[in-house]
Design an enzyme around this catalytic site. Structure first.
Site, PDB file in Angstrom:
ATOM      1  N   HIS A  82       0.816  -1.227   0.000  1.00  0.00           N
ATOM      2  CA  HIS A  82       0.000   0.000   0.000  1.00  0.00           C
ATOM      3  C   HIS A  82       0.847   1.274   0.000  1.00  0.00           C
ATOM      4  N   SER A 105       1.650  -0.252  -5.450  1.00  0.00           N
ATOM      5  CA  SER A 105       0.771  -0.547  -4.331  1.00  0.00           C
ATOM      6  C   SER A 105       0.309  -2.000  -4.442  1.00  0.00           C
ATOM      7  N   SER A 110      -5.774   1.740  -2.262  1.00  0.00           N
ATOM      8  CA  SER A 110      -5.112   2.132  -1.015  1.00  0.00           C
ATOM      9  C   SER A 110      -4.061   3.225  -1.162  1.00  0.00           C
ATOM     10  N   ASP A 159       3.075  -7.464   0.210  1.00  0.00           N
ATOM     11  CA  ASP A 159       1.960  -7.444   1.160  1.00  0.00           C
ATOM     12  C   ASP A 159       0.797  -8.164   0.493  1.00  0.00           C
ATOM     13  N   GLU A 224       4.362  -9.044   4.469  1.00  0.00           N
ATOM     14  CA  GLU A 224       3.756  -8.198   5.504  1.00  0.00           C
ATOM     15  C   GLU A 224       2.567  -8.830   6.239  1.00  0.00           C
ATOM     16  N   ASN A 249       4.753 -10.903   9.272  1.00  0.00           N
ATOM     17  CA  ASN A 249       3.485 -10.832   9.998  1.00  0.00           C
ATOM     18  C   ASN A 249       3.562 -11.467  11.379  1.00  0.00           C
ATOM     19  N   LYS A 254       4.525  -7.235  15.024  1.00  0.00           N
ATOM     20  CA  LYS A 254       3.681  -6.928  13.868  1.00  0.00           C
ATOM     21  C   LYS A 254       2.244  -7.345  14.184  1.00  0.00           C
ATOM     22  N   ASP A 258      -0.073  -4.195  14.902  1.00  0.00           N
ATOM     23  CA  ASP A 258      -0.693  -3.658  13.674  1.00  0.00           C
ATOM     24  C   ASP A 258      -2.091  -4.254  13.480  1.00  0.00           C
ATOM     25  N   ASN A 259      -2.162  -5.596  13.464  1.00  0.00           N
ATOM     26  CA  ASN A 259      -3.439  -6.247  13.164  1.00  0.00           C
ATOM     27  C   ASN A 259      -4.486  -5.906  14.227  1.00  0.00           C
ATOM     28  N   CYS A 263      -6.050  -1.933  13.521  1.00  0.00           N
ATOM     29  CA  CYS A 263      -7.445  -2.054  13.064  1.00  0.00           C
ATOM     30  C   CYS A 263      -8.412  -1.462  14.083  1.00  0.00           C
ATOM     31  N   HIS A 369      -7.433  -8.953   3.911  1.00  0.00           N
ATOM     32  CA  HIS A 369      -6.584  -8.481   2.804  1.00  0.00           C
ATOM     33  C   HIS A 369      -7.275  -8.504   1.437  1.00  0.00           C
ATOM     34  N   HIS A 421      -3.761   2.256   8.903  1.00  0.00           N
ATOM     35  CA  HIS A 421      -3.359   2.438  10.300  1.00  0.00           C
ATOM     36  C   HIS A 421      -2.553   3.723  10.450  1.00  0.00           C
ATOM     37  N   SER A 429       5.518  -2.432  12.501  1.00  0.00           N
ATOM     38  CA  SER A 429       5.492  -3.373  11.369  1.00  0.00           C
ATOM     39  C   SER A 429       6.693  -3.167  10.451  1.00  0.00           C
ATOM     40  N   GLN A 433      10.008  -5.121   8.769  1.00  0.00           N
ATOM     41  CA  GLN A 433      10.307  -5.240   7.330  1.00  0.00           C
ATOM     42  C   GLN A 433      11.787  -4.928   7.068  1.00  0.00           C
TER      43      GLN A 433
HETATM   44  P1  NAD Z   1      -6.141 -14.549  11.954  1.00  0.00           P
HETATM   45  O1  NAD Z   1      -5.845 -15.843  11.332  1.00  0.00           O
HETATM   46  O2  NAD Z   1      -5.530 -14.176  13.260  1.00  0.00           O
HETATM   47  O3  NAD Z   1      -7.730 -14.385  12.143  1.00  0.00           O
HETATM   48  C1  NAD Z   1      -8.692 -14.773  11.215  1.00  0.00           C
HETATM   49  C2  NAD Z   1      -9.795 -15.471  12.018  1.00  0.00           C
HETATM   50  O4  NAD Z   1     -10.892 -15.745  11.145  1.00  0.00           O
HETATM   51  C3  NAD Z   1      -9.340 -16.801  12.598  1.00  0.00           C
HETATM   52  O5  NAD Z   1      -9.528 -16.809  14.005  1.00  0.00           O
HETATM   53  C4  NAD Z   1     -10.219 -17.838  11.905  1.00  0.00           C
HETATM   54  O6  NAD Z   1     -10.563 -18.916  12.745  1.00  0.00           O
HETATM   55  C5  NAD Z   1     -11.433 -16.994  11.526  1.00  0.00           C
HETATM   56  N1  NAD Z   1     -12.218 -17.544  10.419  1.00  0.00           N
HETATM   57  C6  NAD Z   1     -11.798 -18.204   9.310  1.00  0.00           C
HETATM   58  N2  NAD Z   1     -12.847 -18.573   8.544  1.00  0.00           N
HETATM   59  C7  NAD Z   1     -13.955 -18.119   9.184  1.00  0.00           C
HETATM   60  C8  NAD Z   1     -15.343 -18.197   8.895  1.00  0.00           C
HETATM   61  N3  NAD Z   1     -15.797 -18.843   7.817  1.00  0.00           N
HETATM   62  N4  NAD Z   1     -16.205 -17.607   9.756  1.00  0.00           N
HETATM   63  C9  NAD Z   1     -15.771 -16.994  10.889  1.00  0.00           C
HETATM   64  N5  NAD Z   1     -14.461 -16.902  11.212  1.00  0.00           N
HETATM   65  C10 NAD Z   1     -13.566 -17.458  10.374  1.00  0.00           C
HETATM   66  O7  NAD Z   1      -5.787 -13.449  10.869  1.00  0.00           O
HETATM   67  P2  NAD Z   1      -5.608 -11.877  11.145  1.00  0.00           P
HETATM   68  O8  NAD Z   1      -4.187 -11.603  11.416  1.00  0.00           O
HETATM   69  O9  NAD Z   1      -6.647 -11.438  12.067  1.00  0.00           O
HETATM   70  O10 NAD Z   1      -5.884 -11.299   9.659  1.00  0.00           O
HETATM   71  C11 NAD Z   1      -7.155 -11.379   9.068  1.00  0.00           C
HETATM   72  C12 NAD Z   1      -7.107 -10.739   7.675  1.00  0.00           C
HETATM   73  O11 NAD Z   1      -6.833  -9.341   7.789  1.00  0.00           O
HETATM   74  C13 NAD Z   1      -6.010 -11.273   6.764  1.00  0.00           C
HETATM   75  O12 NAD Z   1      -6.463 -11.261   5.445  1.00  0.00           O
HETATM   76  C14 NAD Z   1      -4.897 -10.264   6.937  1.00  0.00           C
HETATM   77  O13 NAD Z   1      -3.988 -10.315   5.878  1.00  0.00           O
HETATM   78  C15 NAD Z   1      -5.682  -9.000   7.008  1.00  0.00           C
HETATM   79  N6  NAD Z   1      -5.055  -7.818   7.641  1.00  0.00           N
HETATM   80  C16 NAD Z   1      -5.561  -6.623   7.268  1.00  0.00           C
HETATM   81  C17 NAD Z   1      -5.071  -5.468   7.843  1.00  0.00           C
HETATM   82  C18 NAD Z   1      -5.599  -4.145   7.403  1.00  0.00           C
HETATM   83  O14 NAD Z   1      -4.967  -3.125   7.716  1.00  0.00           O
HETATM   84  N7  NAD Z   1      -6.718  -4.081   6.710  1.00  0.00           N
HETATM   85  C19 NAD Z   1      -4.073  -5.525   8.810  1.00  0.00           C
HETATM   86  C20 NAD Z   1      -3.606  -6.785   9.199  1.00  0.00           C
HETATM   87  C21 NAD Z   1      -4.112  -7.934   8.611  1.00  0.00           C
HETATM   88  C1  ARJ Z   2       0.765   0.704   4.773  1.00  0.00           C
HETATM   89  C2  ARJ Z   2      -0.759  -0.508   5.978  1.00  0.00           C
HETATM   90  C3  ARJ Z   2      -1.271   0.660   6.570  1.00  0.00           C
HETATM   91  C4  ARJ Z   2      -0.668   1.890   6.229  1.00  0.00           C
HETATM   92  O1  ARJ Z   2       0.265  -3.896   7.842  1.00  0.00           O
HETATM   93  C5  ARJ Z   2      -1.050  -3.868   7.390  1.00  0.00           C
HETATM   94  C6  ARJ Z   2      -1.390  -5.205   6.807  1.00  0.00           C
HETATM   95  O2  ARJ Z   2      -1.135  -6.301   7.312  1.00  0.00           O
HETATM   96  C7  ARJ Z   2      -1.881  -5.010   5.435  1.00  0.00           C
HETATM   97  C8  ARJ Z   2      -2.912  -5.904   4.858  1.00  0.00           C
HETATM   98  O3  ARJ Z   2      -2.919  -5.646   3.473  1.00  0.00           O
HETATM   99  C9  ARJ Z   2      -2.295  -3.578   5.415  1.00  0.00           C
HETATM  100  C10 ARJ Z   2      -1.196  -2.944   6.191  1.00  0.00           C
HETATM  101  N1  ARJ Z   2      -1.463  -1.534   6.507  1.00  0.00           N
HETATM  102  C11 ARJ Z   2      -2.393  -1.038   7.352  1.00  0.00           C
HETATM  103  N2  ARJ Z   2      -2.291   0.298   7.404  1.00  0.00           N
HETATM  104  N3  ARJ Z   2       0.242  -0.493   5.077  1.00  0.00           N
HETATM  105  N4  ARJ Z   2       0.342   1.861   5.313  1.00  0.00           N
HETATM  106  N5  ARJ Z   2      -1.051   3.060   6.779  1.00  0.00           N
END
Ligand code: NAD
Ligand code: ARJ
Length: 498
Positions: A82, A105, A110, A159, A224, A249, A254, A258-259, A263, A369, A421, A429, A433
């Site tokens: 991103h 990206s 994003s 990522d 990531e 990750n 991380k 971050d997660n 979030c 993701h 974030h 995070s 890296q």
């Molecule tokens: P995680 O594995 O810790 O958590 C995912 C959870 O979903 C698990 O507990 C699993 O049991 C549950 N799950 C799976 N299938 C399911 C279903 N059908 N119904 C209900 N629950 C179900 O993973 P995480 O670290 O929490 O990451 C989750 C997602 O978010 C990933 O795709 C990750 O890459 C992404 N992510 C996004 C950001 C962001 O900034 N948007 C940041 C970090 C991670």
């Molecule tokens: C860049 C970001 C930002 C941000 O680390 C987080 C992750 O696991 C990615 C899932 O695609 C998104 C990433 N993330 C969250 N916020 N990367 N800049 N500000």
């Protein structure tokens, strides 16, 4: 991109150099200096970067520590992550350490255009803007992967694994062509998979050996996010990895920061910037209670929402129940939720049929993701009429008059509808890296999946304590002996889960 199966060409990816006649010197792309939305945004981007640097002590300290020795000098580095202001500071850190960097990206929505412009202005090739088409997205990834003279990278920052995927797919296609003298039939109907299949065929026609030429130079990738790591684990198990991989990750500093805490703040930022809706009193259904789900549920609860969690894992379900959340199946609460958030990293969590059963004016979004957590393609092909209220904010009206809102077209809502974030947590995070990149460059390790040693994980945390005015207690030798650790750490066993 959310790919169904890396093995779709049904052949091996054994490392072997093949020769495809005299066509292997053709340029596979016309290399552009950069592709961003608007260079006049660069001063705004630079202001934001300057401010964010003060909130990223981990990255800035690594920069100070290594700038003198330039440990990444001579390394070509491609990033697919991103393109935000935080990523701009990661890029400038990697450059400061000597790397020759190109960036795209890892999501079509994003990019922060001002951050991309500020990076482009420094002469670093960046290919990213908010609102790319899928074709543009994959062309940008290819630009970022292509250095002068048709060279590829030595190092990758990924990522979600798209840069890694394109390389493996291209390599696989060359293997197939060399074995069969033809391309495999394209069987997928998934629009994004089609874009990739077309792109690797286009590259192959220009240079039938491109990916085999560049793979021997690739030392490794640092990944990531949870979903990208899941892909790498599968590739390692299937003996498909073509280069070493580093799991960023699963550093505690991380995923447990971050997660979770990231979030906890950026989910609501995305929802509010898009919808401006009041949260208090609403019923929110959080699908998945892993690290991301825990942060999302806590956030919604703190706003006065009634939170319902869905889980498949009994341990996570029990955790949610003991935090006081209702734990239900999605089917049983479809009519109850005002807001639905998917956080699973899994597919088809919210189907079109589920959406049909939701209440009028329900809001649906994803923070995982990839966008396949919600059946967006099926919704778009359904009898619901789609209206764009503004980019990344759509209303669907079903024939019975019921209306549903979808955020960021099902792509990660915190980066699609807001700015992801906040900088401080991205510093934890991205410090990981940088350490991963230093490890890959120095060790040139064998093809395997690696994790950060706990000493360095603890060091990343240490670099962030002062900023929060936190005083760490120092263990006495006597106490250290009693609990069986070194006074300088590591303080926990590898299996400890935090
Ligand atoms: P995680 O594995 O810790 O958590 C995912 C959870 O979903 C698990 O507990 C699993 O049991 C549950 N799950 C799976 N299938 C399911 C279903 N059908 N119904 C209900 N629950 C179900 O993973 P995480 O670290 O929490 O990451 C989750 C997602 O978010 C990933 O795709 C990750 O890459 C992404 N992510 C996004 C950001 C962001 O900034 N948007 C940041 C970090 C991670
Ligand atoms: C860049 C970001 C930002 C941000 O680390 C987080 C992750 O696991 C990615 C899932 O695609 C998104 C990433 N993330 C969250 N916020 N990367 N800049 N500000």
């Amino acid at each position: 991109m959310r790919v169904a199966n890396l093995n779709s060409h049904n052949n091996t990816t054994v490392k072997k150099i093949v020769n495809n006649g005299g066509k292997n010197m053709e340029h596979i792309v016309k290399i552009l200096p950069n592709q961003v939305k608007d260079m006049s945004l660069a001063p705004l981007g630079r202001h934001k970067i300057d401010i964010a640097e003060k909130e990223m002590p981990g990255l800035m300290s690594l920069r100070k520590q290594h700038t003198g020795t330039k440990p990444l000098k001579g390394f070509r580095l491609t990033g697919s992550l991103h393109m935000t202001k935080e990523t701009a500071i990661l890029i400038e850190t990697l450059k400061d350490l000597g790397a020759d960097v190109r960036w795209a990206s890892c999501n079509i929505f994003s990019t922060q255009d001002e951050a991309a412009a500020a990076i482009a202005e420094t002469g670093t090739p960046v290919y990213a803007w908010k609102g790319e088409t899928l074709e543009e997205y994959w062309d940008c990834t290819l630009q970022a992967l292509t250095f002068d003279g048709n060279l590829g990278p030595n190092l990758l920052v990924d990522d979600g694994g798209d840069a890694t995927l394109l390389i493996h797919k291209g390599y696989e296609l060359e293997n197939h062509f060399n074995e069969h003298g033809d391309y495999p039939e394209i069987t997928t109907t998934n629009p994004e998979e089609l874009v990739i299949e077309k792109l690797i065929r286009k590259v192959h026609k220009l240079n039938g050996n491109h990916w085999h030429n560049i793979v021997p130079d690739i030392i490794g990738v640092s990944e990531e996010t949870t979903t990208g790591v899941a892909r790498l684990v599968q590739m390692e198990q299937d003996n498909e990895l073509l280069f070493a991989a580093f799991n960023v990750n699963d550093s505690a500093t991380k995923s447990k920061f971050d997660n979770l805490y990231g979030c906890r703040e950026s989910l609501v930022d995305g929802i509010k910037r898009a919808t401006e809706v009041m949260m208090a009193g609403k019923t929110v259904v959080v699908c998945g209670y892993g690290d991301v789900g825990k942060g999302c549920a806590q956030s919604m609860k703190s706003y006065g929402c009634k939170v319902i969690v869905t889980e498949i894992d009994p341990i996570c379900a029990l955790q949610a129940a003991m935090e006081g959340y209702e734990v239900r199946t999605l089917e049983s609460v479809l009519g109850k939720g005002h807001l639905f958030v998917t956080t699973t990293g899994n597919k088809d969590i919210i189907t079109l049929e589920d959406i049909r059963k939701m209440r009028d004016q329900a809001i649906v979004c994803n923070i995982g993701h990839f966008d396949n957590e919600i059946q967006v393609d099926a919704l778009n092909d359904s009898d619901a009429k789609r209206e764009q209220i503004k980019p990344q904010y759509d209303r669907y009206t079903f024939p019975d008059g019921k209306q549903i809102f979808l955020l960021a077209e099902g792509r990660l809502v915190n980066l699609g509808c807001a700015t992801g974030h906040a900088s401080f947590v991205m510093s934890t995070s991205f410090a990981n890296q940088v350490l991963a990149q230093l490890f890959l460059a120095k060790e040139k390790p064998e093809v395997k999946l690696y994790n950060l040693p706990k000493e360095l994980d603890e060091e990343v945390a240490r670099l962030h304590l002062e900023h929060l005015d936190a005083d760490l207690t120092i263990l006495t030798k006597d106490q250290a002996d009693y609990i069986g650790v070194d006074p300088k750490g590591p303080f926990k066993k590898d299996e400890y889960r935090y």
